[in-house]
Design a protein around this motif. Structure first.
Motif, PDB file in Angstrom:
ATOM      1  N   THR A 161      54.941  36.901  45.638  1.00  0.00           N
ATOM      2  CA  THR A 161      55.612  35.912  46.472  1.00  0.00           C
ATOM      3  C   THR A 161      57.088  35.851  46.098  1.00  0.00           C
ATOM      4  O   THR A 161      57.491  36.337  45.030  1.00  0.00           O
ATOM      5  N   ASP A 162      57.889  35.259  46.944  1.00  0.00           N
ATOM      6  CA  ASP A 162      59.306  35.099  46.626  1.00  0.00           C
ATOM      7  C   ASP A 162      59.475  34.291  45.343  1.00  0.00           C
ATOM      8  O   ASP A 162      60.363  34.566  44.528  1.00  0.00           O
ATOM      9  N   HIS A 163      58.643  33.275  45.183  1.00  0.00           N
ATOM     10  CA  HIS A 163      58.690  32.429  43.987  1.00  0.00           C
ATOM     11  C   HIS A 163      58.452  33.262  42.730  1.00  0.00           C
ATOM     12  O   HIS A 163      59.214  33.187  41.755  1.00  0.00           O
ATOM     13  N   LEU A 164      57.413  34.097  42.756  1.00  0.00           N
ATOM     14  CA  LEU A 164      57.105  34.920  41.590  1.00  0.00           C
ATOM     15  C   LEU A 164      58.161  36.000  41.384  1.00  0.00           C
ATOM     16  O   LEU A 164      58.529  36.309  40.246  1.00  0.00           O
ATOM     17  N   ALA A 165      58.659  36.572  42.476  1.00  0.00           N
ATOM     18  CA  ALA A 165      59.684  37.607  42.349  1.00  0.00           C
ATOM     19  C   ALA A 165      60.944  37.067  41.681  1.00  0.00           C
ATOM     20  O   ALA A 165      61.601  37.772  40.905  1.00  0.00           O
ATOM     21  N   SER A 166      61.278  35.814  41.959  1.00  0.00           N
ATOM     22  CA  SER A 166      62.468  35.213  41.345  1.00  0.00           C
ATOM     23  C   SER A 166      62.314  35.067  39.843  1.00  0.00           C
ATOM     24  O   SER A 166      63.307  34.920  39.122  1.00  0.00           O
ATOM     25  N   LEU A 167      61.079  35.124  39.358  1.00  0.00           N
ATOM     26  CA  LEU A 167      60.818  34.984  37.926  1.00  0.00           C
ATOM     27  C   LEU A 167      60.556  36.327  37.253  1.00  0.00           C
ATOM     28  O   LEU A 167      60.270  36.373  36.056  1.00  0.00           O
ATOM     29  N   GLY A 168      60.641  37.414  38.010  1.00  0.00           N
ATOM     30  CA  GLY A 168      60.500  38.738  37.425  1.00  0.00           C
ATOM     31  C   GLY A 168      59.267  39.503  37.836  1.00  0.00           C
ATOM     32  O   GLY A 168      59.053  40.629  37.375  1.00  0.00           O
ATOM     33  N   ALA A 169      58.410  38.929  38.683  1.00  0.00           N
ATOM     34  CA  ALA A 169      57.212  39.638  39.131  1.00  0.00           C
ATOM     35  C   ALA A 169      57.599  40.800  40.030  1.00  0.00           C
ATOM     36  O   ALA A 169      58.623  40.773  40.711  1.00  0.00           O
ATOM     37  N   ILE A 170      56.757  41.828  40.036  1.00  0.00           N
ATOM     38  CA  ILE A 170      56.988  43.017  40.845  1.00  0.00           C
ATOM     39  C   ILE A 170      55.695  43.387  41.572  1.00  0.00           C
ATOM     40  O   ILE A 170      54.632  42.829  41.299  1.00  0.00           O
ATOM     41  N   GLU A 171      55.801  44.336  42.480  1.00  0.00           N
ATOM     42  CA  GLU A 171      54.649  44.824  43.222  1.00  0.00           C
ATOM     43  C   GLU A 171      54.452  46.290  42.908  1.00  0.00           C
ATOM     44  O   GLU A 171      55.410  47.064  42.888  1.00  0.00           O
ATOM     45  N   ILE A 172      53.200  46.669  42.633  1.00  0.00           N
ATOM     46  CA  ILE A 172      52.903  48.065  42.332  1.00  0.00           C
ATOM     47  C   ILE A 172      51.742  48.521  43.216  1.00  0.00           C
ATOM     48  O   ILE A 172      51.060  47.705  43.834  1.00  0.00           O
ATOM     49  N   SER A 173      51.519  49.820  43.262  1.00  0.00           N
ATOM     50  CA  SER A 173      50.448  50.358  44.087  1.00  0.00           C
ATOM     51  C   SER A 173      49.086  50.050  43.466  1.00  0.00           C
ATOM     52  O   SER A 173      48.977  49.740  42.273  1.00  0.00           O
ATOM     53  N   ARG A 174      48.058  50.150  44.285  1.00  0.00           N
ATOM     54  CA  ARG A 174      46.696  49.948  43.789  1.00  0.00           C
ATOM     55  C   ARG A 174      46.378  50.936  42.670  1.00  0.00           C
ATOM     56  O   ARG A 174      45.781  50.577  41.643  1.00  0.00           O
ATOM     57  N   ALA A 175      46.785  52.194  42.840  1.00  0.00           N
ATOM     58  CA  ALA A 175      46.499  53.213  41.821  1.00  0.00           C
ATOM     59  C   ALA A 175      47.204  52.888  40.510  1.00  0.00           C
ATOM     60  O   ALA A 175      46.618  53.016  39.423  1.00  0.00           O
ATOM     61  N   ALA A 176      48.476  52.472  40.589  1.00  0.00           N
ATOM     62  CA  ALA A 176      49.217  52.124  39.374  1.00  0.00           C
ATOM     63  C   ALA A 176      48.602  50.909  38.692  1.00  0.00           C
ATOM     64  O   ALA A 176      48.516  50.845  37.459  1.00  0.00           O
ATOM     65  N   TYR A 177      48.166  49.953  39.510  1.00  0.00           N
ATOM     66  CA  TYR A 177      47.523  48.771  38.940  1.00  0.00           C
ATOM     67  C   TYR A 177      46.249  49.147  38.208  1.00  0.00           C
ATOM     68  O   TYR A 177      45.995  48.668  37.091  1.00  0.00           O
ATOM     69  N   ARG A 178      45.453  49.998  38.799  1.00  0.00           N
ATOM     70  CA  ARG A 178      44.192  50.363  38.160  1.00  0.00           C
ATOM     71  C   ARG A 178      44.417  51.125  36.860  1.00  0.00           C
ATOM     72  O   ARG A 178      43.624  50.998  35.919  1.00  0.00           O
ATOM     73  N   ARG A 179      45.493  51.907  36.786  1.00  0.00           N
ATOM     74  CA  ARG A 179      45.800  52.578  35.523  1.00  0.00           C
ATOM     75  C   ARG A 179      46.124  51.543  34.449  1.00  0.00           C
ATOM     76  O   ARG A 179      45.650  51.642  33.311  1.00  0.00           O
ATOM     77  N   GLN A 180      46.954  50.559  34.809  1.00  0.00           N
ATOM     78  CA  GLN A 180      47.284  49.507  33.844  1.00  0.00           C
ATOM     79  C   GLN A 180      46.047  48.701  33.478  1.00  0.00           C
ATOM     80  O   GLN A 180      45.872  48.291  32.320  1.00  0.00           O
ATOM     81  N   LEU A 181      45.184  48.441  34.459  1.00  0.00           N
ATOM     82  CA  LEU A 181      43.968  47.678  34.209  1.00  0.00           C
ATOM     83  C   LEU A 181      43.047  48.420  33.238  1.00  0.00           C
ATOM     84  O   LEU A 181      42.488  47.810  32.312  1.00  0.00           O
ATOM     85  N   ARG A 182      42.877  49.720  33.440  1.00  0.00           N
ATOM     86  CA  ARG A 182      42.023  50.494  32.532  1.00  0.00           C
ATOM     87  C   ARG A 182      42.538  50.406  31.100  1.00  0.00           C
ATOM     88  O   ARG A 182      41.758  50.235  30.157  1.00  0.00           O
ATOM     89  N   ASP A 183      43.845  50.526  30.928  1.00  0.00           N
ATOM     90  CA  ASP A 183      44.413  50.414  29.580  1.00  0.00           C
ATOM     91  C   ASP A 183      44.168  49.023  29.000  1.00  0.00           C
ATOM     92  O   ASP A 183      43.830  48.878  27.822  1.00  0.00           O
ATOM     93  N   ALA A 184      44.327  48.002  29.837  1.00  0.00           N
ATOM     94  CA  ALA A 184      44.145  46.630  29.360  1.00  0.00           C
ATOM     95  C   ALA A 184      42.700  46.357  28.974  1.00  0.00           C
ATOM     96  O   ALA A 184      42.425  45.599  28.038  1.00  0.00           O
ATOM     97  N   MET A 185      41.751  46.958  29.686  1.00  0.00           N
ATOM     98  CA  MET A 185      40.340  46.734  29.384  1.00  0.00           C
ATOM     99  C   MET A 185      39.944  47.308  28.022  1.00  0.00           C
ATOM    100  O   MET A 185      38.940  46.916  27.438  1.00  0.00           O
ATOM    101  N   GLU A 186      40.747  48.232  27.511  1.00  0.00           N
ATOM    102  CA  GLU A 186      40.462  48.816  26.200  1.00  0.00           C
ATOM    103  C   GLU A 186      41.020  47.965  25.059  1.00  0.00           C
ATOM    104  O   GLU A 186      40.719  48.222  23.893  1.00  0.00           O
ATOM    105  N   GLY A 187      41.832  46.959  25.394  1.00  0.00           N
ATOM    106  CA  GLY A 187      42.429  46.109  24.379  1.00  0.00           C
ATOM    107  C   GLY A 187      41.713  44.781  24.262  1.00  0.00           C
ATOM    108  O   GLY A 187      40.658  44.546  24.854  1.00  0.00           O
ATOM    109  N   SER A 188      42.317  43.885  23.496  1.00  0.00           N
ATOM    110  CA  SER A 188      41.725  42.566  23.283  1.00  0.00           C
ATOM    111  C   SER A 188      42.837  41.537  23.096  1.00  0.00           C
ATOM    112  O   SER A 188      43.608  41.624  22.135  1.00  0.00           O
TER     113      SER A 188
END
Length: 210
Positions: A161-188
């Motif tokens: 959203t514009d609100h989140l973008a003003s605070l530094g949020a970004i938009e990425i592709s579904r594929a890029a998100y899933r790569r980040q998600l897989r890495d995050a699932m391996e952490g704690s």
């Protein structure tokens, strides 16, 4: 569709989340956006005005003190995707330690907050609300600091959203998100371990890394 905590956690682990059309609609559908909003934990933007509000706004921060109140605050709007079953299942996730709230108070009044789901080293931000100017921005600043201190590597905002973008949020592709998600699932990550910082400590840390 009947939700269970186990089904919800599996859904988050593979990149989808539930919504309803409105509070009175019993139907629930799964969402898997082509473009995903995330809030990079090293890219949160604190403006001068927000820093001033954090220092001088008189806010106090609590964690998991009023999870139901935060979810209810997020649902208290003309259009909401939080129906009764979704509300109840997030309460279940909260009881088993996978859903958390960060509350912003002014005196004894709950004036803002954010809640979401933690799994692995990912935090899935569900919704936020504000009853006082900048309260949701203050909530996000404290949330990002908590995620950093707790060892999280991914903060999912679902949509940009514009609100989140003003605070530094970004938009990425579904594929890029899933790569980040897989890495995050391996952490704690640990949402409850970090101490709540003073406004001075929060701003010092955030300005050093942003």
């Amino acid at each position: 569709m009947s939700l269970t905590p186990e089904l919800l956690l599996h859904a988050y682990s593979v990149g989808v989340f539930p919504m309803s059309e409105h509070r009175d609609d019993p139907e629930i559908f799964w969402v898997d956006p082509k473009r995903r909003g995330i809030l990079p934990l090293d890219g949160f933007h604190i403006s001068r005005s927000l820093a001033k509000r954090i220092r001088n706004g008189g806010f106090s921060i609590t964690i998991n003190r009023d999870f139901a109140g935060v979810v209810a605050g997020c649902a208290d709007r003309p259009d909401t995707w939080i129906n009764g079953e979704i509300f109840d299942r997030y309460m279940d996730l909260h009881r088993i330690g996978h859903a958390h709230s960060l509350e912003v108070r002014h005196g004894d009044e709950l004036v803002g907050g954010v809640y979401g789901v933690s799994l692995g080293a990912a935090f899935f931000g569900e919704s936020m609300f504000s009853r006082q100017r900048d309260a949701s921005k203050v909530a996000l600043a404290y949330l990002v600091d908590r995620l950093r201190q707790g060892g999280f590597v991914l903060c999912d905002t679902q949509f940009l959203t514009d609100h989140l973008a003003s605070l530094g949020a970004i938009e990425i592709s579904r594929a890029a998100y899933r790569r980040q998600l897989r890495d995050a699932m391996e952490g704690s990550g640990d949402f409850t371990r970090p101490q709540i910082p003073t406004p001075h400590s929060l701003l010092q840390r955030m300005t050093q890394t942003s």
